[in-house]
Write an enzyme that holds these catalytic residues in place. Structure first.
Site, PDB file in Angstrom:
ATOM      1  N   LYS A  68       0.840  -1.209   0.000  1.00  0.00           N
ATOM      2  CA  LYS A  68       0.000   0.000   0.000  1.00  0.00           C
ATOM      3  C   LYS A  68       0.873   1.257   0.000  1.00  0.00           C
ATOM      4  O   LYS A  68       0.651   2.171  -0.787  1.00  0.00           O
ATOM      5  CB  LYS A  68      -0.907  -0.047   1.239  1.00  0.00           C
ATOM      6  CG  LYS A  68      -1.812   1.148   1.410  1.00  0.00           C
ATOM      7  CD  LYS A  68      -2.968   0.821   2.327  1.00  0.00           C
ATOM      8  CE  LYS A  68      -2.619   0.904   3.799  1.00  0.00           C
ATOM      9  NZ  LYS A  68      -2.381   2.283   4.277  1.00  0.00           N
TER      10      LYS A  68
ATOM     11  N   ARG B  98       2.943   5.959  -3.256  1.00  0.00           N
ATOM     12  CA  ARG B  98       4.105   6.762  -3.658  1.00  0.00           C
ATOM     13  C   ARG B  98       4.372   6.666  -5.154  1.00  0.00           C
ATOM     14  O   ARG B  98       4.797   7.650  -5.780  1.00  0.00           O
ATOM     15  CB  ARG B  98       5.335   6.332  -2.848  1.00  0.00           C
ATOM     16  CG  ARG B  98       5.262   6.809  -1.389  1.00  0.00           C
ATOM     17  CD  ARG B  98       6.110   5.959  -0.480  1.00  0.00           C
ATOM     18  NE  ARG B  98       6.232   6.476   0.871  1.00  0.00           N
ATOM     19  CZ  ARG B  98       5.328   6.326   1.844  1.00  0.00           C
ATOM     20  NH1 ARG B  98       4.206   5.673   1.595  1.00  0.00           N
ATOM     21  NH2 ARG B  98       5.523   6.822   3.048  1.00  0.00           N
TER      22      ARG B  98
ATOM     23  N   GLY C 105      -4.727   8.311   5.765  1.00  0.00           N
ATOM     24  CA  GLY C 105      -3.796   9.308   6.303  1.00  0.00           C
ATOM     25  C   GLY C 105      -2.631   9.526   5.362  1.00  0.00           C
ATOM     26  O   GLY C 105      -2.110  10.641   5.232  1.00  0.00           O
TER      27      GLY C 105
ATOM     28  N   ARG D 140      -7.770  12.470  13.171  1.00  0.00           N
ATOM     29  CA  ARG D 140      -6.323  12.238  13.282  1.00  0.00           C
ATOM     30  C   ARG D 140      -5.535  13.553  13.273  1.00  0.00           C
ATOM     31  O   ARG D 140      -5.919  14.517  12.616  1.00  0.00           O
ATOM     32  CB  ARG D 140      -5.874  11.272  12.177  1.00  0.00           C
ATOM     33  CG  ARG D 140      -6.562   9.919  12.367  1.00  0.00           C
ATOM     34  CD  ARG D 140      -6.145   8.909  11.354  1.00  0.00           C
ATOM     35  NE  ARG D 140      -4.762   8.525  11.518  1.00  0.00           N
ATOM     36  CZ  ARG D 140      -4.129   7.679  10.709  1.00  0.00           C
ATOM     37  NH1 ARG D 140      -4.769   7.144   9.694  1.00  0.00           N
ATOM     38  NH2 ARG D 140      -2.881   7.378  10.924  1.00  0.00           N
TER      39      ARG D 140
ATOM     40  N   SER E 180       7.646   9.342  11.795  1.00  0.00           N
ATOM     41  CA  SER E 180       6.476   9.172  10.931  1.00  0.00           C
ATOM     42  C   SER E 180       6.888   9.280   9.474  1.00  0.00           C
ATOM     43  O   SER E 180       7.413  10.306   9.041  1.00  0.00           O
ATOM     44  CB  SER E 180       5.424  10.242  11.225  1.00  0.00           C
ATOM     45  OG  SER E 180       4.510  10.325  10.146  1.00  0.00           O
TER      46      SER E 180
ATOM     47  N   GLN F 259       4.803   9.320   7.013  1.00  0.00           N
ATOM     48  CA  GLN F 259       3.879  10.209   6.294  1.00  0.00           C
ATOM     49  C   GLN F 259       4.359  11.657   6.415  1.00  0.00           C
ATOM     50  O   GLN F 259       4.371  12.399   5.432  1.00  0.00           O
ATOM     51  CB  GLN F 259       2.463  10.063   6.859  1.00  0.00           C
ATOM     52  CG  GLN F 259       1.869   8.697   6.559  1.00  0.00           C
ATOM     53  CD  GLN F 259       0.534   8.456   7.242  1.00  0.00           C
ATOM     54  OE1 GLN F 259       0.074   9.254   8.055  1.00  0.00           O
ATOM     55  NE2 GLN F 259      -0.086   7.338   6.923  1.00  0.00           N
TER      56      GLN F 259
ATOM     57  N   ASP G  95       2.564  -0.899  12.126  1.00  0.00           N
ATOM     58  CA  ASP G  95       1.281  -1.408  11.612  1.00  0.00           C
ATOM     59  C   ASP G  95       1.062  -2.880  11.964  1.00  0.00           C
ATOM     60  O   ASP G  95      -0.033  -3.414  11.771  1.00  0.00           O
ATOM     61  CB  ASP G  95       1.225  -1.233  10.084  1.00  0.00           C
ATOM     62  CG  ASP G  95       1.092   0.236   9.702  1.00  0.00           C
ATOM     63  OD1 ASP G  95       0.692   1.055  10.553  1.00  0.00           O
ATOM     64  OD2 ASP G  95       1.385   0.569   8.537  1.00  0.00           O
TER      65      ASP G  95
ATOM     66  N   ARG H 240      -5.858   1.900  18.582  1.00  0.00           N
ATOM     67  CA  ARG H 240      -5.609   0.454  18.429  1.00  0.00           C
ATOM     68  C   ARG H 240      -5.289  -0.224  19.759  1.00  0.00           C
ATOM     69  O   ARG H 240      -5.515  -1.430  19.894  1.00  0.00           O
ATOM     70  CB  ARG H 240      -4.491   0.206  17.400  1.00  0.00           C
ATOM     71  CG  ARG H 240      -4.964   0.466  15.989  1.00  0.00           C
ATOM     72  CD  ARG H 240      -3.922   0.159  14.925  1.00  0.00           C
ATOM     73  NE  ARG H 240      -4.542   0.277  13.598  1.00  0.00           N
ATOM     74  CZ  ARG H 240      -3.867   0.401  12.463  1.00  0.00           C
ATOM     75  NH1 ARG H 240      -2.544   0.443  12.468  1.00  0.00           N
ATOM     76  NH2 ARG H 240      -4.513   0.476  11.316  1.00  0.00           N
TER      77      ARG H 240
ATOM     78  N   ARG I  73      -6.837  -3.162  10.126  1.00  0.00           N
ATOM     79  CA  ARG I  73      -5.859  -4.047  10.775  1.00  0.00           C
ATOM     80  C   ARG I  73      -6.421  -4.670  12.056  1.00  0.00           C
ATOM     81  O   ARG I  73      -6.028  -5.772  12.432  1.00  0.00           O
ATOM     82  CB  ARG I  73      -4.569  -3.289  11.055  1.00  0.00           C
ATOM     83  CG  ARG I  73      -3.930  -2.748   9.764  1.00  0.00           C
ATOM     84  CD  ARG I  73      -2.463  -2.438   9.944  1.00  0.00           C
ATOM     85  NE  ARG I  73      -1.999  -1.445   8.988  1.00  0.00           N
ATOM     86  CZ  ARG I  73      -1.748  -1.668   7.699  1.00  0.00           C
ATOM     87  NH1 ARG I  73      -1.925  -2.863   7.186  1.00  0.00           N
ATOM     88  NH2 ARG I  73      -1.322  -0.698   6.909  1.00  0.00           N
TER      89      ARG I  73
HETATM   90  C1  S3P Z   1       2.556   4.964   6.300  1.00  0.00           C
HETATM   91  C2  S3P Z   1       3.177   5.396   7.437  1.00  0.00           C
HETATM   92  C3  S3P Z   1       2.766   5.011   8.801  1.00  0.00           C
HETATM   93  C4  S3P Z   1       1.849   3.795   8.761  1.00  0.00           C
HETATM   94  C5  S3P Z   1       0.786   3.923   7.715  1.00  0.00           C
HETATM   95  C6  S3P Z   1       1.409   4.047   6.337  1.00  0.00           C
HETATM   96  C7  S3P Z   1       3.073   5.420   4.994  1.00  0.00           C
HETATM   97  O1  S3P Z   1       2.070   6.080   9.417  1.00  0.00           O
HETATM   98  O2  S3P Z   1       1.279   3.589  10.038  1.00  0.00           O
HETATM   99  O3  S3P Z   1      -0.064   2.786   7.730  1.00  0.00           O
HETATM  100  O4  S3P Z   1       2.714   4.841   3.952  1.00  0.00           O
HETATM  101  O5  S3P Z   1       3.865   6.369   4.974  1.00  0.00           O
HETATM  102  P1  S3P Z   1       2.827   7.246  10.219  1.00  0.00           P
HETATM  103  O6  S3P Z   1       3.630   8.037   9.274  1.00  0.00           O
HETATM  104  O7  S3P Z   1       1.717   8.069  10.835  1.00  0.00           O
HETATM  105  O8  S3P Z   1       3.649   6.569  11.265  1.00  0.00           O
END
Ligand code: S3P
Length: 430
Positions: A22, A27, A94, A122, A165, A167, A313, A344, A386
């Protein structure tokens, strides 16, 4: 939708082709859109989360289509996006919202990113603050979605993330690509590095030292072929299923084993798991291997510190493994789990206790005492893919039938999960 699970009459056996990664699929679409030229994605994940990114990019004028089973993205370059006519719906994703915010902050138009009920809860302050420091105009509602972004010129910054993080790191790397000067991003621990790897795959120069990255603005990306590996986060459910269901042996080909993502394999190894890794190779800049998993006697472990972002995750399914492991498993330094698709920590403690597990909830994790015989129960997936999958796997070793309510959310990351389980375990009651 409900998923009804019962212990299979024999183990999980055979070969399961786990859906594509995913994180990497998001990306590939986004960098493909920002590149010049065509990007061809092989084994793209068609799931609800990634579809949100696809739709948002189309709303920004990127042409994305199919050629056979491949996905083809016609890049518009760093600044060739067009203003969207309506707010972009990120649904539950997210990753879509946080990464696209970095791209949109540097565009010459206004846009809005919205989320579903879960995403709207969030925290977004972690991207709003550094993007503002780069000169962006971005408004949330008390630090939450929707995000209203008025794009414009950005300048590079030095930013240290409070919490690891991927993201946030990815958001700032893309904003940094659009900014004047250099953007430096430091994390307290290493989170998944797919964006850095893919930026390099598309021809950009990113410097990395341990948990710090720097990128110079204005670098052009060139469209590339991207082959997406199987998602280790989806594979983890089947891995733990095969470890805890007696008489199992499962082959999972082509799974991504990027060290910034594969903390769960390390921890399960420490717990005594038999997971054989074969044919290590690299696909589009990402390490990949075939995994063979067989039933194992597990013992408890401590999961804390720097490994946590590398398995964040996988904690729901590691908690299920812990219920079947001998002794205590302590999960700490994982307060981030409280701001995922659902809380979670609370959801796992509540639902697994219904099945007879011994779990003590902690502010930043949990303590699981094992092994506990589980009993079938009516559980709730809390609208979190999940959690729903973790409970379904727990149902494979519970006495009687387990009903998991609200399993439609599984399509966020693992379309075909039920069929994959049936393929490995046979139909319920068999
Ligand atoms: C992800 C980063 C993680 C992960 C999410 C996917 C990503 O989140 O928990 O399922 O693809 O960059 P965080 O950046 O909030 O840790």
């Amino acid at each position: 939708m409900d998923l009804v699970v019962a212990p299979p009459s024999s183990g999980l056996r055979g070969t399961v082709h786990v859906p594509a990664d995913k994180s990497i699929s998001h990306r590939a679409l986004i960098l493909g859109g920002m590149a010049q030229g065509t990007t061809r994605i092989t084994n793209h994940l068609h799931s609800e989360d990634v579809n949100a990114t696809w739709n948002a990019l189309e709303a920004l004028g990127v042409s994305i289509g199919h050629e056979g089973r491949d996905v083809v993205v016609e890049g518009v370059g760093l600044r060739g996006f067009s203003p969207p006519s309506t707010p972009m719906e990120c649904a539950n994703s997210g990753t879509t919202m946080r990464i696209l915010a970095g791209l949109l902050a540097g565009q010459d138009f206004a846009s809005e990113l919205r989320g579903d009920e879960s995403l709207s809860r969030r925290p977004m302050g972690r991207i709003i603050d550094p993007l503002r420091a780069m000169g962006a105009s971005i408004e949330g509602t008390d630090g939450h979605p929707p995000l209203r972004i008025t794009g414009g010129p950005l300048k590079g910054v030095d930013h240290t993330l409070a919490v690891a993080s991927a993201q946030v790191k990815s958001c700032l790397l893309l904003a940094g690509l659009l900014a004047e000067g250099t953007t430096r991003i430091a994390e307290p621990a290493q989170s998944r590095d797919h964006t850095v790897r893919m930026l390099r795959h598309f021809g950009a120069h990113v410097e990395s030292h341990n948990c710090a990255h720097s990128i110079n603005g204005g670098q052009m990306l060139t469209g590339r072929a991207v082959e997406v590996c199987a998602d280790i986060s989806s594979a983890a459910f089947l891995v733990v299923g095969a470890l805890i269901v007696p008489d199992s042996e499962l082959l999972l080909p082509g799974v991504g084993v990027n060290p910034t993502r594969s903390g769960a394999l390390e921890v399960l190894g420490r717990m005594g798991a038999c997971i054989e890794r074969r044919s290590d190779r690299e696909t589009s800049g990402e390490p990949v291997a075939d995994l063979t998993v067989s039933t194992s006697s597990l013992s408890g472990a401590v999961i804390d510190g720097d490994v946590v972002p590398r398995l964040i995750d996988e904690i729901p399914i590691l908690a299920v493994a812990a219920t079947q492991a001998a002794g205590r498993t302590t999960i700490a330094d994982a307060a981030e789990l409280r701001v995922k698709e659902t809380d979670r920590i609370a959801a796992l403690a509540h639902e697994l206790r219904k099945m007879g597990a011994s779990i003590e909830e902690r502010p930043d994790g949990m303590i699981v005492e094992g092994p506990t015989p589980l009993r079938g129960a009516i559980c709730d997936g809390h609208g979190d893919h999940r959690i729903a999958m973790a409970l379904s796997i727990a149902g494979l070793v519970a006495d009687g039938e387990t009903t998991v309510r609200g399993t439609e959310c599984i399509d966020v990351s693992f379309p075909g999960f039920e069929q994959a389980l049936i393929g490995a375990a046979g139909p319920p009651g068999s």
